[in-house]
Structure formats: C-alpha cells, structure tokens
Scaffold this motif. Sequence first.
Motif, PDB file in Angstrom:
ATOM      1  N   VAL A   8       0.847  -1.196   0.000  1.00  0.00           N
ATOM      2  CA  VAL A   8       0.000   0.000   0.000  1.00  0.00           C
ATOM      3  C   VAL A   8       0.879   1.241   0.000  1.00  0.00           C
ATOM      4  O   VAL A   8       1.871   1.310   0.739  1.00  0.00           O
ATOM      5  CB  VAL A   8      -0.922   0.032   1.240  1.00  0.00           C
ATOM      6  N   THR A  23      -5.239   3.811   9.843  1.00  0.00           N
ATOM      7  CA  THR A  23      -6.404   2.931   9.812  1.00  0.00           C
ATOM      8  C   THR A  23      -6.099   1.644   9.050  1.00  0.00           C
ATOM      9  O   THR A  23      -6.511   0.552   9.454  1.00  0.00           O
ATOM     10  CB  THR A  23      -7.606   3.657   9.200  1.00  0.00           C
ATOM     11  N   TYR A  24      -5.357   1.764   7.944  1.00  0.00           N
ATOM     12  CA  TYR A  24      -5.002   0.553   7.191  1.00  0.00           C
ATOM     13  C   TYR A  24      -4.162  -0.381   8.059  1.00  0.00           C
ATOM     14  O   TYR A  24      -4.374  -1.601   8.090  1.00  0.00           O
ATOM     15  CB  TYR A  24      -4.246   0.917   5.908  1.00  0.00           C
ATOM     16  N   HIS A  28      -5.019  -4.022   9.154  1.00  0.00           N
ATOM     17  CA  HIS A  28      -4.089  -5.022   8.613  1.00  0.00           C
ATOM     18  C   HIS A  28      -2.669  -4.674   9.057  1.00  0.00           C
ATOM     19  O   HIS A  28      -1.879  -4.117   8.273  1.00  0.00           O
ATOM     20  CB  HIS A  28      -4.173  -5.058   7.088  1.00  0.00           C
ATOM     21  N   THR A  31       0.631  -5.229   6.938  1.00  0.00           N
ATOM     22  CA  THR A  31       0.775  -4.598   5.625  1.00  0.00           C
ATOM     23  C   THR A  31       2.125  -3.888   5.480  1.00  0.00           C
ATOM     24  O   THR A  31       2.561  -3.156   6.375  1.00  0.00           O
ATOM     25  CB  THR A  31      -0.357  -3.570   5.408  1.00  0.00           C
ATOM     26  N   LYS A 147      -2.199  -1.238  -3.795  1.00  0.00           N
ATOM     27  CA  LYS A 147      -3.235  -0.298  -3.406  1.00  0.00           C
ATOM     28  C   LYS A 147      -2.643   1.107  -3.295  1.00  0.00           C
ATOM     29  O   LYS A 147      -1.553   1.281  -2.740  1.00  0.00           O
ATOM     30  CB  LYS A 147      -3.858  -0.680  -2.054  1.00  0.00           C
ATOM     31  N   SER A 493     -12.254   3.711   2.976  1.00  0.00           N
ATOM     32  CA  SER A 493     -11.238   3.372   1.975  1.00  0.00           C
ATOM     33  C   SER A 493     -10.666   1.986   2.220  1.00  0.00           C
ATOM     34  O   SER A 493     -10.475   1.201   1.280  1.00  0.00           O
ATOM     35  CB  SER A 493     -10.103   4.404   1.990  1.00  0.00           C
ATOM     36  N   VAL A 494     -10.346   1.682   3.481  1.00  0.00           N
ATOM     37  CA  VAL A 494      -9.793   0.367   3.796  1.00  0.00           C
ATOM     38  C   VAL A 494     -10.780  -0.731   3.419  1.00  0.00           C
ATOM     39  O   VAL A 494     -10.406  -1.739   2.808  1.00  0.00           O
ATOM     40  CB  VAL A 494      -9.424   0.275   5.288  1.00  0.00           C
ATOM     41  N   THR A 498     -10.025  -3.405   0.322  1.00  0.00           N
ATOM     42  CA  THR A 498      -9.877  -4.825   0.688  1.00  0.00           C
ATOM     43  C   THR A 498     -11.109  -5.646   0.321  1.00  0.00           C
ATOM     44  O   THR A 498     -11.295  -6.756   0.826  1.00  0.00           O
ATOM     45  CB  THR A 498      -9.583  -4.949   2.192  1.00  0.00           C
TER      46      THR A 498
END
Length: 596
Positions: A8, A23-24, A28, A31, A147, A493-494, A498
């Motif tokens: 990402v 938040t991503y 996760h 990541t 991403k 968005s996340v 996903t």
Amino acid sequence: MATEKVDVVVVGAGWYGLCAAKTYLQVHPETNLVVLEEAATAGGVWAKHRLYPGLKSNNQYGLYDPNLGTYEYPDFPMKPFGVEPATHIPGEVVHEYLVAYATKFNVFDKIRFNSRLGSAEYKEDDNQWLLTIGSEGGAPKTLLTDKLIMATGITSEPFLPTFKGSETFGAPLFHAKDLLQHSEELLKNAKNVTVFGGSKSAWDAVYLFASKGIKVNWVVRSKGTGFCWMAPPKVTPAKKWIEKLVTTRFLCWFSPCIWDEADGYAGVRNFMHGTAIGRGIVDTFFGILGGDVATLNGYDKHPETKKMKPLTNPFFIASTLSILNYPTDIFEYVRNGTVTIHIKDIDHLSPGQIHLSDPEKPDELDTLETDALICSTGWKYKPHVKFLPEGIEKDLGVPYINKEIKDYADEELTQKADAEILKKYPRLANQPTINPKYESLTSDSEHDDLNRPFRLWRLIAPPTKQFRNSITFCGALMNLDTSITAHIQALWSVAYLTNKLKPAEEKSEDDIKWEATLWSRFGRWRTSGGFGRRYPDFVFDSVAYFSHLLKDLDIEPFRKTGVFSQVFYPYGPEDYVTVVDEWLEKSEKKPAAVTA
C-alpha cells in the motif's frame, strides 16, 4: 535501479494521509505500507514550512467540554497538548499533535519525506500501480503497489498568477503558502506590504503585518468574487458556536442535501425544501445568519469596512465561511488606516510598484509603493500527479479537460442529474449572480478551465469498477469537520480497497457512475458561491455524509442516545471514537493493538 514492491502507498502526510495509513495498519497490521510526502515534515497544511507567526486553527478547543475538541481525531485526544479551553489552537500545536499521532500509531517511520509523486501508471493486467517518485537531489525512483490512497487534498499545489512586469518588480512576490519563508525579513524591515485576494489566508497575512504596525494595501479584484465570509466564533441572536451549529442535525435540515436519505427524517427535509413555506423558513434562517455576521462585524459602520462586505449569498457558500480567530480586532486596522482597501485589479508591476486599474476609471491607474506582494490566490485543485495511461483521469473521477464537450453540463448524464437535483430542491434553481463584472483571474488550463470537476463515488472512489478497488482519494473535498471526515473516509477506503464494502460489490457500474455524477453535480448548484463547481464543498451536510459512509460500512450512523439528543445536540469527534472497532467486530476481525 530496481523497482521496489510494497502493498500500500499513501500519498500525503497531512490529516487525511496520516489517518488513512493508521487505519489501514490498524485493520491489517502486517501490511507493507509506505507514505510519500513531498515536504520535509509531516502535517500537510500544518507542516513546519507553512507555520508562519500567529497561525491558528479556525476551530476552538473545548467549546462545550474542556476535555473535548472539534479539531482532533476521534481516537486521539488533543487534551494532553495543553490547549486552553475555548481558544484557537496554535499552528505549532497542531503540527506537534499530528506528528504525535503518526508516532503513536506507528505511521511516522513509514513516511518517506522529500518524495514527490510524479506519475502513477495503472497496470491493468496485474491491477497494480507503478509510481515514479522524485526525491530532492536524487534520481527518480519507482514503486509498485497493489493499493494506492491519494491523500494530497486540494490545498497542496498553490496557484500563483502571472503579472505583466513581474520580471522587473524586484520585491518579494509569493503565494501565501510561503509566508513563513518571508515573514521574518518583512516584519523586520518592511514599511508597507500588499496583500492580493480576499480569502482567509489573505486576512491572516493582513493581520500579521497590520498588528505589527506595518502599512498594508489590501487589493481585492473588482472583477473577482470579493471577500470571503468571516464570522465571529459565536453567531445568531442566541450566540451559538458556529462550528457546533453546522453539526447539529436540527440545523442541518435547513440545508438541501443530495445524500440526505442516509440521515433519516425525510419528512422534515421534504417540508423544509419541497414546500413554499419550508423554503421561506430556510431563506429566513440564512438571512438571519448572514445579517447577524454582517452586524457583528460592523461592516456598515465605516466607509472602508463597508468595502469588505461579502458579495456572496451565505446560503450558497460552504468552506469559504471562516472564523475570526485573531487576538485583537482586525477591522480596527482598517478603520484607523493601517490597512487600506482597494477594490481594483492589478494591471501591471514595475520596480517596487503595483499599478491598479479601476473599471469605473478605465483611463487612470493607481500606483502603490510596496516592499512585497503576497498573493492569496487559491490552489490548483487538479492533483499534480500525472496519471497514466493517458486519458484515464475521466475514469478515475479527477478533474480534466474534456475537449469533446465544452461544458460538463452538456453531457447527458449531467443533464439528468441537474433535473433530479432541481426537482428535489427547486430553491437551487434561483442562482445568484455574485459579480456581473466577473472575469477569471487566469486562462491557465491547469486551474480555471478544467470543465470536468471531481466526480468520485462517495467522494472517495473512482466512478467505475474498472480499477478493481485499487485506488481511493481521501480529502478531495472541503468542509469544517476535517478530523471526523478523515477518520471515516479512511475506514471506508480500507473496506473498499480490501473488497469488504458491500455496496461496492452490490451496485452496478451504472449505479456507481450515476451516484458519483449526482453528488458531484450537486455542488455546482448548492455551493456555487464557493467551490462547488470544482470539488465537493459543504458545511451543513457533513453529518449526513458521515451517516452515508457509516451505513455503507454497516455501522450505526445515529451515534447519540434518544431522539432529542440526535436532533438537537451537536456531533463531534467523540461520537465516532469506536467506529473502527465496530467495523472490525462486524468483519469478524480482532482489533489490532493500537489504542490511543
């Protein structure tokens, strides 16, 4: 050099980029994520190189509760940063807060500073993005990512007009964005400065110099849109905090909103905007609001301050509404002559001089001696990234020039959206004429002549499924609720990236394109006195927008207990603290260990 591969990439380390990265990683944590930031420090508009003396937030901390602010992430309180209740937050504190947020949630070490994204090429076969990055003093590098989250916002690339004679001007000529780089020298040595423009950043520059006793010539174009609306922190006869008014559902009903269906109370909204009586009430409300601001500012009490009265109808503005956050009365500097108002146009420059033209006296030019020209002339709202292959801007939903159709309004789908909007909200058909003498400041195709504005689904994602959930845009809008918007957009968005957002899977390509067009086109009608023609620009519609995104995420949008509280109590960051955990629970995931 070999291309580096990551999972990402987030572009931008301001409010939206930091929150998207956090938040991503919260959802996760494994990541491999990178944040690209072209500046040397984090913070976006609050980065170190933009913190000129006296800069403060429009928002005030602790209006109703000394422990709660309106300009803080829901899950990261600002209280520990020592801001006094009911005061505007100093720029240095906002910067410190954002750096602390990034550090707390393990984002700061993911940021690659001095890294400007030059191009982003979509590789359709692999559903990946190839990024070309320029770093200061080095050769371009490439990154390949699955991403891509674009979080550069719309106040990152300044627009600086060109002036005839600028090559011989000889004095500092710069955009307000770069005020810090010039302020020390000018505050020490300047006898007079000229500020060009009527936006909030122009007010800030005027106050900075006038409060130090430096003469200011304030030039606002006679062919422009005039001064922005500047309100005291408390407005209406009831003296309510303005930043809390706009998140109170009862008052939100006074604003037509195309995404209102997610926020309930359809009957009330239909009455307010679908009947003559309701529209009369709405007009009265905005008339009182605008009249109260004008009275409190005392525009009509002096011939010079009278020139500062906004040309725009308050009903048709949004984020151009700003707040007087100065320790002393800025209008006093206008009344006592420290600041002189010129409603004229810059004809040309000569060494140390600015020559102004007046439409009322076309054969005469006024000359101003000046030690600097500070331009508060806005931003290039088109992302400065080059998207490839050529021509994919249309499908991405970002601004571009459609050479086949001169006006966006000529497109069939746009005409259908216009008809839908005006049927639902007939009040919007009565559009104001802001300035009959208006002329664009520039013919620069990268700024004013983009005939296709942002057209993003939910104001975040491309209006098509062809990019297979590989890219989103966070912060491609303007409102007064940055921290909450960043928080909820990041989670949306996340989920989207996903493939865990049900509406993205369930809706057809045509549905997504239609909704994106309808929401985009709504801005042209609703906030024509602001920036609605270019990008989403709203104030009273934020709570309904949050409700829409939360419903997409299958999270309860009504965040208060009891109907009375839902309707009459203002919403704030404290109402959205748990939304990520709620989504994780519904997604049958365990929350990552990232508590504030």
